[in-house]
Scaffold this motif. Sequence first.
Motif, mmCIF file in Angstrom:
data_model
loop_
_atom_site.group_PDB
_atom_site.id
_atom_site.type_symbol
_atom_site.label_atom_id
_atom_site.label_comp_id
_atom_site.label_asym_id
_atom_site.label_seq_id
_atom_site.Cartn_x
_atom_site.Cartn_y
_atom_site.Cartn_z
ATOM 1 N N LEU A 34 0.848 -1.192 0.000
ATOM 2 C CA LEU A 34 0.000 0.000 0.000
ATOM 3 C C LEU A 34 0.883 1.241 0.000
ATOM 4 C CD1 LEU A 34 -3.036 0.938 0.308
ATOM 5 C CD2 LEU A 34 -2.505 1.251 2.735
ATOM 6 N N ALA A 35 0.643 2.133 -0.955
ATOM 7 C CA ALA A 35 1.373 3.396 -1.013
ATOM 8 C C ALA A 35 0.540 4.486 -0.355
ATOM 9 C CB ALA A 35 1.676 3.771 -2.457
ATOM 10 N N ILE A 36 1.110 5.152 0.632
ATOM 11 C CA ILE A 36 0.475 6.327 1.240
ATOM 12 C C ILE A 36 0.920 7.538 0.427
ATOM 13 C CG2 ILE A 36 0.085 7.585 3.379
ATOM 14 C CD1 ILE A 36 -0.593 4.580 3.498
ATOM 15 N N LEU A 37 -0.022 8.302 -0.076
ATOM 16 C CA LEU A 37 0.295 9.358 -1.030
ATOM 17 C C LEU A 37 0.489 10.713 -0.358
ATOM 18 C CD1 LEU A 37 -2.120 8.375 -3.941
ATOM 19 C CD2 LEU A 37 0.198 7.550 -3.439
ATOM 20 N N THR A 38 1.176 11.582 -1.062
ATOM 21 C CA THR A 38 1.479 12.923 -0.545
ATOM 22 C C THR A 38 0.309 13.891 -0.718
ATOM 23 O OG1 THR A 38 2.393 13.575 -2.697
ATOM 24 C CG2 THR A 38 3.938 12.659 -1.073
ATOM 25 N N LEU A 39 -0.729 13.489 -1.419
ATOM 26 C CA LEU A 39 -1.852 14.385 -1.694
ATOM 27 C C LEU A 39 -2.458 14.911 -0.401
ATOM 28 C CD1 LEU A 39 -3.602 12.383 -4.565
ATOM 29 C CD2 LEU A 39 -2.059 14.350 -4.780
ATOM 30 N N ASP A 40 -2.652 16.225 -0.337
ATOM 31 C CA ASP A 40 -3.216 16.885 0.838
ATOM 32 C C ASP A 40 -4.739 16.818 0.767
ATOM 33 O OD1 ASP A 40 -2.859 18.839 3.172
ATOM 34 O OD2 ASP A 40 -4.203 19.953 1.851
ATOM 35 N N PRO A 41 -5.400 16.102 1.689
ATOM 36 C CA PRO A 41 -6.846 15.909 1.579
ATOM 37 C C PRO A 41 -7.657 17.199 1.443
ATOM 38 C CG PRO A 41 -5.959 14.352 3.153
ATOM 39 C CD PRO A 41 -4.838 15.288 2.793
ATOM 40 N N PRO A 42 -7.440 18.242 2.271
ATOM 41 C CA PRO A 42 -8.251 19.464 2.087
ATOM 42 C C PRO A 42 -8.076 20.098 0.708
ATOM 43 C CG PRO A 42 -7.192 19.475 4.242
ATOM 44 C CD PRO A 42 -6.588 18.349 3.477
ATOM 45 N N MET A 43 -6.844 20.113 0.194
ATOM 46 C CA MET A 43 -6.609 20.694 -1.130
ATOM 47 C C MET A 43 -7.264 19.853 -2.226
ATOM 48 S SD MET A 43 -2.634 21.917 -1.069
ATOM 49 C CE MET A 43 -2.811 22.703 -2.648
ATOM 50 N N GLN A 44 -7.018 18.548 -2.191
ATOM 51 C CA GLN A 44 -7.547 17.669 -3.227
ATOM 52 C C GLN A 44 -9.071 17.696 -3.242
ATOM 53 O OE1 GLN A 44 -5.383 16.241 -5.223
ATOM 54 N NE2 GLN A 44 -6.544 14.692 -6.346
ATOM 55 N N GLN A 45 -9.675 17.642 -2.068
ATOM 56 C CA GLN A 45 -11.133 17.594 -2.004
ATOM 57 C C GLN A 45 -11.759 18.926 -2.395
ATOM 58 O OE1 GLN A 45 -11.694 16.160 1.994
ATOM 59 N NE2 GLN A 45 -10.821 14.152 1.506
ATOM 60 N N ARG A 46 -11.112 20.029 -2.017
ATOM 61 C CA ARG A 46 -11.644 21.336 -2.428
ATOM 62 C C ARG A 46 -11.604 21.467 -3.951
ATOM 63 N NH1 ARG A 46 -10.679 27.189 0.266
ATOM 64 N NH2 ARG A 46 -11.496 28.500 -1.411
ATOM 65 N N MET A 47 -10.514 21.045 -4.572
ATOM 66 C CA MET A 47 -10.406 21.169 -6.015
ATOM 67 C C MET A 47 -11.352 20.219 -6.734
ATOM 68 S SD MET A 47 -8.488 23.689 -6.198
ATOM 69 C CE MET A 47 -8.576 23.751 -7.989
ATOM 70 N N GLU A 48 -11.623 19.072 -6.149
ATOM 71 C CA GLU A 48 -12.623 18.172 -6.729
ATOM 72 C C GLU A 48 -13.980 18.851 -6.774
ATOM 73 O OE1 GLU A 48 -12.442 14.693 -4.332
ATOM 74 O OE2 GLU A 48 -10.618 13.904 -5.297
ATOM 75 N N ARG A 49 -14.338 19.547 -5.694
ATOM 76 C CA ARG A 49 -15.622 20.262 -5.669
ATOM 77 C C ARG A 49 -15.642 21.392 -6.686
ATOM 78 N NH1 ARG A 49 -14.760 19.638 -0.037
ATOM 79 N NH2 ARG A 49 -14.018 21.795 0.129
ATOM 80 N N VAL A 50 -14.542 22.124 -6.779
ATOM 81 C CA VAL A 50 -14.478 23.239 -7.734
ATOM 82 C C VAL A 50 -14.686 22.728 -9.154
ATOM 83 C CG1 VAL A 50 -12.927 24.941 -8.774
ATOM 84 C CG2 VAL A 50 -13.053 24.723 -6.294
ATOM 85 N N MET A 51 -14.020 21.646 -9.499
ATOM 86 C CA MET A 51 -14.131 21.130 -10.859
ATOM 87 C C MET A 51 -15.505 20.555 -11.145
ATOM 88 S SD MET A 51 -10.393 19.490 -11.704
ATOM 89 C CE MET A 51 -8.940 20.550 -11.693
ATOM 90 N N ARG A 52 -16.139 19.968 -10.142
ATOM 91 C CA ARG A 52 -17.497 19.452 -10.347
ATOM 92 C C ARG A 52 -18.476 20.577 -10.636
ATOM 93 N NH1 ARG A 52 -16.544 15.834 -5.947
ATOM 94 N NH2 ARG A 52 -17.620 17.286 -4.546
ATOM 95 N N ASN A 53 -18.198 21.768 -10.117
ATOM 96 C CA ASN A 53 -19.121 22.889 -10.255
ATOM 97 C C ASN A 53 -18.947 23.655 -11.560
ATOM 98 O OD1 ASN A 53 -20.307 22.365 -7.779
ATOM 99 N ND2 ASN A 53 -18.926 23.720 -6.660
ATOM 100 N N HIS A 54 -17.984 23.271 -12.389
ATOM 101 C CA HIS A 54 -17.748 23.964 -13.651
ATOM 102 C C HIS A 54 -17.582 22.942 -14.766
ATOM 103 C CE1 HIS A 54 -16.466 26.829 -10.499
ATOM 104 N NE2 HIS A 54 -17.041 27.707 -11.281
ATOM 105 N N THR A 55 -17.952 23.346 -15.955
ATOM 106 C CA THR A 55 -17.973 22.394 -17.068
ATOM 107 C C THR A 55 -17.161 22.909 -18.250
ATOM 108 O OG1 THR A 55 -20.047 23.374 -17.864
ATOM 109 C CG2 THR A 55 -20.215 21.428 -16.440
ATOM 110 N N GLU A 56 -15.931 23.260 -18.007
ATOM 111 C CA GLU A 56 -15.062 23.591 -19.129
ATOM 112 C C GLU A 56 -14.738 22.312 -19.905
ATOM 113 O OE1 GLU A 56 -14.682 26.569 -19.910
ATOM 114 O OE2 GLU A 56 -15.289 27.522 -18.045
#
Length: 466
Positions: free
Chosen positions: A131-153
Motif C-alpha cells: 500500500l502506497a500512502i500518497l502525498t496528496l493533501d486531503p483538504p486541497m484535493q477535495q476542495r479542487m474536486e468540488r471546484v471542478m465538479r461545479n464547472h464544465t469547461e
Amino acid sequence: MSHRRPRRHRQHQRRHAVADALVVSAMVLLVTFAFLNSHASHGTYTGHRIPAPDSVRSLQELAGPPGPVERMRAFHAAWVAIGDAQLAAHEAVPEVPWGEHGLADVQILWSMIRWDASRSRYVADLANGNLAILTLDPPMQQRMERVMRNHTEAGEAAVAIDPQTGRVLALLDDRSSDLVPGGLARRNYAWAASTYKVITGAALLEAGVITPQTQTCIHGGGDGFDETLLEDNATLDTLCISFTRAMALSANVVFGRHADRHLTRDQLLGISNRFGFNTRIPFEMLVEPSIAELPRERLAFAQAAAGFRHVTMSPLHGALIQAAIANDGLMMVPTIVESIQDRRGQTIYEHRPAEWRQVIEPAIASQLLETQSTTCTNGTARAQFAQRPGWPAAITVYGKTGTLANRLLDGTLPPDVFTYSWFTGVGERDGRRLAVSALAVQNPSWQIKGAYLASELVLAGLPANR
C-alpha cells in the motif's frame, strides 16, 4: 526493500504494452482514413437532393459526404484516441527505474488511487499487495474536486507542489469534451502560451541584459506582432514599462524585442532544457515530456519567446518550474508517494526529498520571482487574486498567466475552438511557499480561467491555521 521486477521481464512487458498501443493506434487511423476516403471518392458534395428510393431506411443515408470541418474533426478525435492508447501503454510498465532518482520504484496509476477513511489519506493499492500512502493533501484535493465538479469547461487541471520537498500536494483533472485527452494534468496537450515568458525572462536575466527594473518603450502587440514591432519607433513607442510590469501585463513586444536582440535560439533552448523541457520528468506516474521546439527564423523565434505556440507543457511541469524558482533555482524530484507499507502494515519505504537539478542560480531565481510579483495585484490575474472578494492580505502570490487559442502551428484554427487559459505561480504565507499550476481548456462560452483554479489551490494550501 526493492520493488523492481527483473529488467528483462519489465522490458518484455513494456514491448507488449507498446505493441498493443501501436495496434490500437493503427486501427484508429485506418478506420478514420477508410471512413473519410469512402466518402471522398464520391467527389465534392453539391448539396442537391434526389427523391429517396424505396430502399432508404433513414435520412442519414441521404446525407452527403463529410465536408472539410467534419474531416478535420474526425482526425482530431482520432489523434486524441491514439494519445490515450499510448498513455495507457506507457503506464502499464515503468520505463525508468525511478529509484535512481531517490523515488520508490513503483508505478502509480490513477485507477489505483482511493480515499482511505481509516487513515484520512489518499492511498494507492499496488499490484504486489503493498500500500502506497500518497502525498496528496486531503483538504486541497477535495476542495479542487468540488471546484471542478461545479464547472464544465472542456478540460481542467490543477497541480500544487511543495517547493522544498517536491511533494505533490494536489493533482487532479477533469474534462467534459472527448476532444481533450484524459490525464490532462500530466499531458503536454496545450500550448504553454505566455507562461513561457517566465523561461524567456530567466534567460534574459541570466544573460545580464535586463533587470526587473529595466525600462522598455513599445507600442502595439496585444494579440501578436510582426517584424516591424521588433524595431524601435521613436514616434510610436510611447508606452514605457519595467520588465516586471511587462511580465504583469504579458507585454508581447517587450519579450519579443529582448529575445530578438539578446538571445540566440541555442541560449533559450538550453535554459528551457535545464527547466525540464524535452526530457522525461522523474515521477511515479507517467508525465508526458513538455516540448520546446524553437524556430530559427527571426520573427517566429521572437514570437515563440513571447509564448506564441512552438512550446507545449503539462500542468505538472508548470508547477515544477515555479517550485524551482521558489526554491532558489533548485528543482527537486517530484513525488506522489510518501511511504509504502507491506501487507503486514510495516513501513518498507519512506520518501526523502531528492534534488534533481540546479536550473538557475539563487540570485537569478530571486530576480525572476520579483518579475512575477505584480501579476496578481495589478496585472492579468488581479481579478482572481488581490481583487477577489475576501482575499487574505497575508497571502502574496507571484505568477504568470497565459491565454492562447488552440491554433495549429501554422496559425490556423481547428473546427472545434478552445482557449488555453493558464496560470503558474507561487503562493506565500508566513514564510511558507506553495507552487501551483492550473489550466482551463475553455469552451467558447467559458466560465472560469486557469487563474481562478490556481487561486483555489492557494487558498486551500495556505490556510491561516497551518
